[in-house]
Design an enzyme around this catalytic site. Structure first.
Site, PDB file in Angstrom:
ATOM      1  N   CYS A 150      -5.256   2.201  -0.511  1.00  0.00           N
ATOM      2  CA  CYS A 150      -5.094   1.642  -1.858  1.00  0.00           C
ATOM      3  C   CYS A 150      -5.440   0.157  -1.874  1.00  0.00           C
ATOM      4  O   CYS A 150      -6.133  -0.315  -2.782  1.00  0.00           O
ATOM      5  CB  CYS A 150      -3.675   1.880  -2.369  1.00  0.00           C
ATOM      6  N   ASP A 151      -4.981  -0.581  -0.868  1.00  0.00           N
ATOM      7  CA  ASP A 151      -5.318  -2.004  -0.773  1.00  0.00           C
ATOM      8  C   ASP A 151      -6.816  -2.195  -0.580  1.00  0.00           C
ATOM      9  O   ASP A 151      -7.425  -3.086  -1.180  1.00  0.00           O
ATOM     10  CB  ASP A 151      -4.578  -2.665   0.394  1.00  0.00           C
ATOM     11  N   ILE A 152      -7.413  -1.392   0.268  1.00  0.00           N
ATOM     12  CA  ILE A 152      -8.848  -1.502   0.517  1.00  0.00           C
ATOM     13  C   ILE A 152      -9.623  -1.166  -0.763  1.00  0.00           C
ATOM     14  O   ILE A 152     -10.575  -1.869  -1.123  1.00  0.00           O
ATOM     15  CB  ILE A 152      -9.275  -0.608   1.696  1.00  0.00           C
ATOM     16  N   ASP A 191       0.815  -1.209   0.000  1.00  0.00           N
ATOM     17  CA  ASP A 191       0.000   0.000   0.000  1.00  0.00           C
ATOM     18  C   ASP A 191       0.857   1.271   0.000  1.00  0.00           C
ATOM     19  O   ASP A 191       0.578   2.202  -0.748  1.00  0.00           O
ATOM     20  CB  ASP A 191      -0.946  -0.004   1.204  1.00  0.00           C
TER      21      ASP A 191
END
Length: 193
Positions: free
Chosen positions: A165-167, A138
């Protein structure tokens, strides 16, 4: 809460945040999610010890899932994964680009064998291009996109507090998987995401 995905089986070779986020939401909707971890476990298990000695991120992203540790470098463990994929509706993975294909579970091969299967490959930089072979975390994505440049303090740029960003990648994957499940109901065909 509605359990709209009861009867759907998801096999997820996943770690960290993006893929576990997508599969956790599928589990919340009633899908049976089987998380495949490497022998030492998902490294997110060690992020912190805030939830009764367990990682807050890990607990948040993996509640409601079944879990199995497999060493996919071993033929007998690959056979176990193969047996699980036979009855799966969805296969999600977010290993380092190219890793899952080298183990015999690439989306192209799986879709040839199981046309109704929905495969979802999550990577930081896509399948093609100069950076496609790179791992992505991320913080790297936040820095590459310029997000760190617009946050922080007078002392310099900083990471946004959560793995935004990952979420976001996980939410996008979830949306695409749900669309593919809907399409499969109409056409009988799976999809590669």
């Amino acid at each position: 809460m509605t359990r709209a995905l009861e009867g759907i089986t998801v096999v997820a070779v996943e770690q960290a945040v993006a893929a576990p986020y997508a599969s956790s939401r599928l589990a919340d909707a009633g899908a049976r999610v089987i998380k495949v971890e490497r022998p030492e476990g998902d490294f997110a298990r060690n992020y912190d010890e805030l939830v009764q000695g367990q990682s807050a991120y890990f607990v948040w992203l993996n509640r409601g899932k079944e879990s199995i540790c497999l060493d996919l470098t071993l033929e007998e463990d690959r056979a176990v994964l193969d047996a699980m994929v036979v009855s799966a509706d969805v296969f999600i993975q977010n290993l380092k680009p190219g890793s899952i294909s080298k183990l015999g579970f690439g989306s192209t091969d799986l879709r040839k064998r199981f046309p109704r299967l929905i495969t979802c490959d999550i990577s930081g930089f896509g399948d093609v291009g100069a950076h496609s072979h790179l791992k992505a975390y991320d913080l790297i994505v936040q820095a590459e996109t310029g997000l760190c440049a617009i946050t922080g303090t007078a002392h310099g740029p900083a990471r946004v507090g959560v793995s935004v960003c990952d979420i976001s990648a996980g939410m996008t994957a979830l949306n695409a998987i749900l669309q593919a499940l809907f399409k499969r109901e109409r056409t009988g065909e799976g999809a590669s995401i």
